[in-house]
Design a protein around this motif. Structure first.
Motif, PDB file in Angstrom:
ATOM      1  N   SER A  26       0.944  -1.358   0.088  1.00 57.01           N
ATOM      2  CA  SER A  26      -0.023  -0.047  -0.092  1.00 57.01           C
ATOM      3  C   SER A  26       0.643   1.182  -0.065  1.00 57.01           C
ATOM      4  CB  SER A  26      -0.996   0.115   1.156  1.00 57.01           C
ATOM      5  OG  SER A  26      -0.141   0.276   2.170  1.00 57.01           O
ATOM      6  N   LEU A  27       0.516   2.359  -0.643  1.00 60.93           N
ATOM      7  CA  LEU A  27       1.293   3.525  -0.454  1.00 60.93           C
ATOM      8  C   LEU A  27       0.367   4.319  -0.093  1.00 60.93           C
ATOM      9  CD1 LEU A  27       3.763   4.826  -1.764  1.00 60.93           C
ATOM     10  CD2 LEU A  27       2.436   5.658  -3.908  1.00 60.93           C
ATOM     11  N   ASP A  28       0.354   5.181   1.056  1.00 58.96           N
ATOM     12  CA  ASP A  28      -0.617   6.036   1.553  1.00 58.96           C
ATOM     13  C   ASP A  28      -1.803   5.287   1.844  1.00 58.96           C
ATOM     14  OD1 ASP A  28       1.513   7.997   2.175  1.00 58.96           O
ATOM     15  OD2 ASP A  28       1.057   9.303   0.631  1.00 58.96           O
ATOM     16  N   GLY A  29      -2.034   4.273   1.920  1.00 55.13           N
ATOM     17  CA  GLY A  29      -3.284   3.539   2.349  1.00 55.13           C
ATOM     18  C   GLY A  29      -4.031   3.016   0.903  1.00 55.13           C
ATOM     19  N   GLN A  30      -3.618   3.395  -0.004  1.00 51.88           N
ATOM     20  CA  GLN A  30      -4.029   2.595  -1.437  1.00 51.88           C
ATOM     21  C   GLN A  30      -3.313   1.438  -1.836  1.00 51.88           C
ATOM     22  OE1 GLN A  30      -6.341   4.604  -3.246  1.00 51.88           O
ATOM     23  NE2 GLN A  30      -6.489   2.923  -4.854  1.00 51.88           N
ATOM     24  N   ASP A  31      -4.114   0.707  -2.320  1.00 50.12           N
ATOM     25  CA  ASP A  31      -3.406  -0.754  -2.712  1.00 50.12           C
ATOM     26  C   ASP A  31      -2.620  -0.558  -3.914  1.00 50.12           C
ATOM     27  OD1 ASP A  31      -4.621  -1.865  -0.404  1.00 50.12           O
ATOM     28  OD2 ASP A  31      -6.356  -2.881  -1.283  1.00 50.12           O
ATOM     29  N   ILE A  32      -1.719  -1.044  -3.913  1.00 51.35           N
ATOM     30  CA  ILE A  32      -0.617  -1.232  -5.185  1.00 51.35           C
ATOM     31  C   ILE A  32      -0.021  -2.755  -5.545  1.00 51.35           C
ATOM     32  CG2 ILE A  32      -0.464   1.303  -5.081  1.00 51.35           C
ATOM     33  CD1 ILE A  32       2.666   0.394  -4.295  1.00 51.35           C
ATOM     34  N   ASP A  33       0.562  -2.686  -6.431  1.00 50.20           N
ATOM     35  CA  ASP A  33       1.476  -4.137  -6.541  1.00 50.20           C
ATOM     36  C   ASP A  33       2.888  -3.404  -7.094  1.00 50.20           C
ATOM     37  OD1 ASP A  33      -0.396  -5.985  -6.103  1.00 50.20           O
ATOM     38  OD2 ASP A  33      -1.010  -5.860  -7.960  1.00 50.20           O
ATOM     39  N   ILE A  34       3.709  -3.962  -5.865  1.00 50.85           N
ATOM     40  CA  ILE A  34       5.104  -3.512  -6.345  1.00 50.85           C
ATOM     41  C   ILE A  34       5.774  -4.537  -7.398  1.00 50.85           C
ATOM     42  CG2 ILE A  34       7.535  -3.477  -5.699  1.00 50.85           C
ATOM     43  CD1 ILE A  34       6.498  -2.737  -2.791  1.00 50.85           C
ATOM     44  N   LEU A  35       6.165  -4.181  -8.406  1.00 52.65           N
ATOM     45  CA  LEU A  35       6.706  -5.061  -9.810  1.00 52.65           C
ATOM     46  C   LEU A  35       8.103  -5.344  -9.703  1.00 52.65           C
ATOM     47  CD1 LEU A  35       4.353  -3.465 -12.516  1.00 52.65           C
ATOM     48  CD2 LEU A  35       3.707  -5.374 -10.872  1.00 52.65           C
ATOM     49  N   ASP A  36       8.889  -4.269  -9.104  1.00 49.37           N
ATOM     50  CA  ASP A  36      10.284  -4.659  -9.105  1.00 49.37           C
ATOM     51  C   ASP A  36      10.782  -3.650  -8.047  1.00 49.37           C
ATOM     52  OD1 ASP A  36      11.564  -1.910 -10.256  1.00 49.37           O
ATOM     53  OD2 ASP A  36      10.305  -2.433 -11.845  1.00 49.37           O
ATOM     54  N   ILE A  37      11.857  -4.311  -7.387  1.00 48.55           N
ATOM     55  CA  ILE A  37      12.674  -3.579  -6.270  1.00 48.55           C
ATOM     56  C   ILE A  37      14.047  -3.622  -6.314  1.00 48.55           C
ATOM     57  CG2 ILE A  37      12.439  -5.621  -4.704  1.00 48.55           C
ATOM     58  CD1 ILE A  37      11.264  -3.659  -2.509  1.00 48.55           C
ATOM     59  N   GLY A  38      14.756  -2.633  -6.004  1.00 45.99           N
ATOM     60  CA  GLY A  38      16.131  -2.497  -5.964  1.00 45.99           C
ATOM     61  C   GLY A  38      16.599  -1.766  -4.481  1.00 45.99           C
ATOM     62  N   LEU A  39      17.697  -1.526  -4.045  1.00 41.57           N
ATOM     63  CA  LEU A  39      18.077  -0.999  -2.884  1.00 41.57           C
ATOM     64  C   LEU A  39      17.898   0.513  -2.807  1.00 41.57           C
ATOM     65  CD1 LEU A  39      21.285  -2.800  -1.881  1.00 41.57           C
ATOM     66  CD2 LEU A  39      19.288  -2.928  -1.022  1.00 41.57           C
ATOM     67  N   SER A  40      17.576   1.174  -4.101  1.00 45.53           N
ATOM     68  CA  SER A  40      17.560   2.610  -4.095  1.00 45.53           C
ATOM     69  C   SER A  40      16.103   2.576  -4.437  1.00 45.53           C
ATOM     70  CB  SER A  40      18.448   3.077  -5.101  1.00 45.53           C
ATOM     71  OG  SER A  40      18.093   2.913  -6.486  1.00 45.53           O
ATOM     72  N   GLY A  41      15.096   1.877  -5.112  1.00 44.59           N
ATOM     73  CA  GLY A  41      13.820   2.269  -5.150  1.00 44.59           C
ATOM     74  C   GLY A  41      13.099   1.032  -5.898  1.00 44.59           C
ATOM     75  N   PHE A  42      11.900   1.550  -6.301  1.00 42.26           N
ATOM     76  CA  PHE A  42      10.924   0.395  -6.818  1.00 42.26           C
ATOM     77  C   PHE A  42      10.026   1.008  -8.118  1.00 42.26           C
ATOM     78  CE2 PHE A  42       8.741   3.351  -4.323  1.00 42.26           C
ATOM     79  CZ  PHE A  42       7.351   3.357  -4.698  1.00 42.26           C
ATOM     80  N   GLY A  43       9.352  -0.210  -8.652  1.00 46.25           N
ATOM     81  CA  GLY A  43       8.701   0.242  -9.810  1.00 46.25           C
ATOM     82  C   GLY A  43       7.135  -0.733  -9.100  1.00 46.25           C
ATOM     83  N   ALA A  44       5.985   0.082  -9.545  1.00 45.43           N
ATOM     84  CA  ALA A  44       4.843  -0.423  -9.016  1.00 45.43           C
ATOM     85  C   ALA A  44       3.737   0.063  -9.872  1.00 45.43           C
ATOM     86  CB  ALA A  44       4.464   0.358  -7.916  1.00 45.43           C
ATOM     87  N   GLU A  45       2.641  -0.733  -9.910  1.00 40.17           N
ATOM     88  CA  GLU A  45       1.419  -0.859 -10.680  1.00 40.17           C
ATOM     89  C   GLU A  45       0.259  -0.112  -9.836  1.00 40.17           C
ATOM     90  OE1 GLU A  45      -0.192  -3.559 -14.015  1.00 40.17           O
ATOM     91  OE2 GLU A  45      -0.322  -4.288 -11.915  1.00 40.17           O
ATOM     92  N   GLY A  46      -0.463   0.717 -10.216  1.00 40.33           N
ATOM     93  CA  GLY A  46      -1.694   1.428  -9.412  1.00 40.33           C
ATOM     94  C   GLY A  46      -1.847   2.784  -9.651  1.00 40.33           C
ATOM     95  N   ALA A  47      -0.898   3.416 -10.542  1.00 39.12           N
ATOM     96  CA  ALA A  47      -1.135   4.746 -10.857  1.00 39.12           C
ATOM     97  C   ALA A  47      -2.386   5.066 -11.533  1.00 39.12           C
ATOM     98  CB  ALA A  47      -0.118   5.304 -11.598  1.00 39.12           C
ATOM     99  N   PHE A  48      -3.174   6.188 -11.246  1.00 39.92           N
ATOM    100  CA  PHE A  48      -4.419   6.522 -12.253  1.00 39.92           C
ATOM    101  C   PHE A  48      -4.355   8.104 -12.195  1.00 39.92           C
ATOM    102  CE2 PHE A  48      -5.620   5.953  -7.807  1.00 39.92           C
ATOM    103  CZ  PHE A  48      -6.338   6.899  -7.355  1.00 39.92           C
ATOM    104  N   GLU A  49      -5.332   8.659 -13.207  1.00 45.20           N
ATOM    105  CA  GLU A  49      -5.512   9.961 -13.189  1.00 45.20           C
ATOM    106  C   GLU A  49      -6.966  10.377 -12.658  1.00 45.20           C
ATOM    107  OE1 GLU A  49      -6.424  13.007 -16.948  1.00 45.20           O
ATOM    108  OE2 GLU A  49      -4.734  11.682 -17.381  1.00 45.20           O
ATOM    109  N   ARG A  50      -6.883  11.211 -11.732  1.00 46.42           N
ATOM    110  CA  ARG A  50      -8.207  11.641 -10.983  1.00 46.42           C
ATOM    111  C   ARG A  50      -8.960  12.273 -11.864  1.00 46.42           C
ATOM    112  NH1 ARG A  50      -4.369  13.366  -6.508  1.00 46.42           N
ATOM    113  NH2 ARG A  50      -4.401  11.839  -4.963  1.00 46.42           N
ATOM    114  N   HIS A  51     -10.184  12.783 -11.339  1.00 41.24           N
ATOM    115  CA  HIS A  51     -11.230  13.502 -12.362  1.00 41.24           C
ATOM    116  C   HIS A  51     -10.900  14.961 -12.638  1.00 41.24           C
ATOM    117  CE1 HIS A  51     -14.143  10.335 -12.199  1.00 41.24           C
ATOM    118  NE2 HIS A  51     -14.360  10.183 -10.864  1.00 41.24           N
TER     119      HIS A  51
END
Length: 120
Positions: A26-51
């Motif tokens: 979760s990112l700030d309480g919003q469910d996500i899936d981490i797709l890749d991870i390293g010691l400096s960062g990560f990539g994830a799925e779950g981004a969206f555009e608001r109204h």
């Protein structure tokens, strides 16, 4: 230590090794899936555009990333969002600071130690 190139993407700017994973988080309480991870960062799925046409998560924003690893270790990490692609639903971020536990968990994931764990 031997290494091999798995793939090369022209747009890629990251400088650390990443491991492809799927981790429910979760990112700030919003469910996500981490797709890749390293010691400096990560990539994830779950981004969206608001109204209102703003994106979630917000590029350059800071957020709390939470997940539990294969050893049932719970992590809370402060991250900065460095890329957002709402068309693909993807985003990425860098870790602000890693605790000793967070370093150990991510290192275990990168080194595939989760695949070496014996289950009873």
């Amino acid at each position: 230590m031997s290494s091999r190139v798995i793939a090369h993407i022209e747009e890629e700017r990251r400088r650390d090794r990443r491991r492809a994973v799927i981790i429910t988080a979760s990112l700030d309480g919003q469910d996500i899936d981490i797709l890749d991870i390293g010691l400096s960062g990560f990539g994830a799925e779950g981004a969206f555009e608001r109204h209102d046409r703003s994106t979630w998560p917000e590029l350059g924003g800071r957020a709390e990333l939470r997940f539990t690893d294969f050893k049932d270790r719970s992590l809370l990490l402060l991250v900065e969002i460095t890329s957002v692609d709402t068309k693909k639903g993807r985003f990425g971020g860098n870790f602000i600071e890693l605790s000793g536990l967070a370093f150990d968990v991510i290192q275990d994931l990168i080194l595939h130690r989760d695949q070496r764990v014996k289950t009873s």
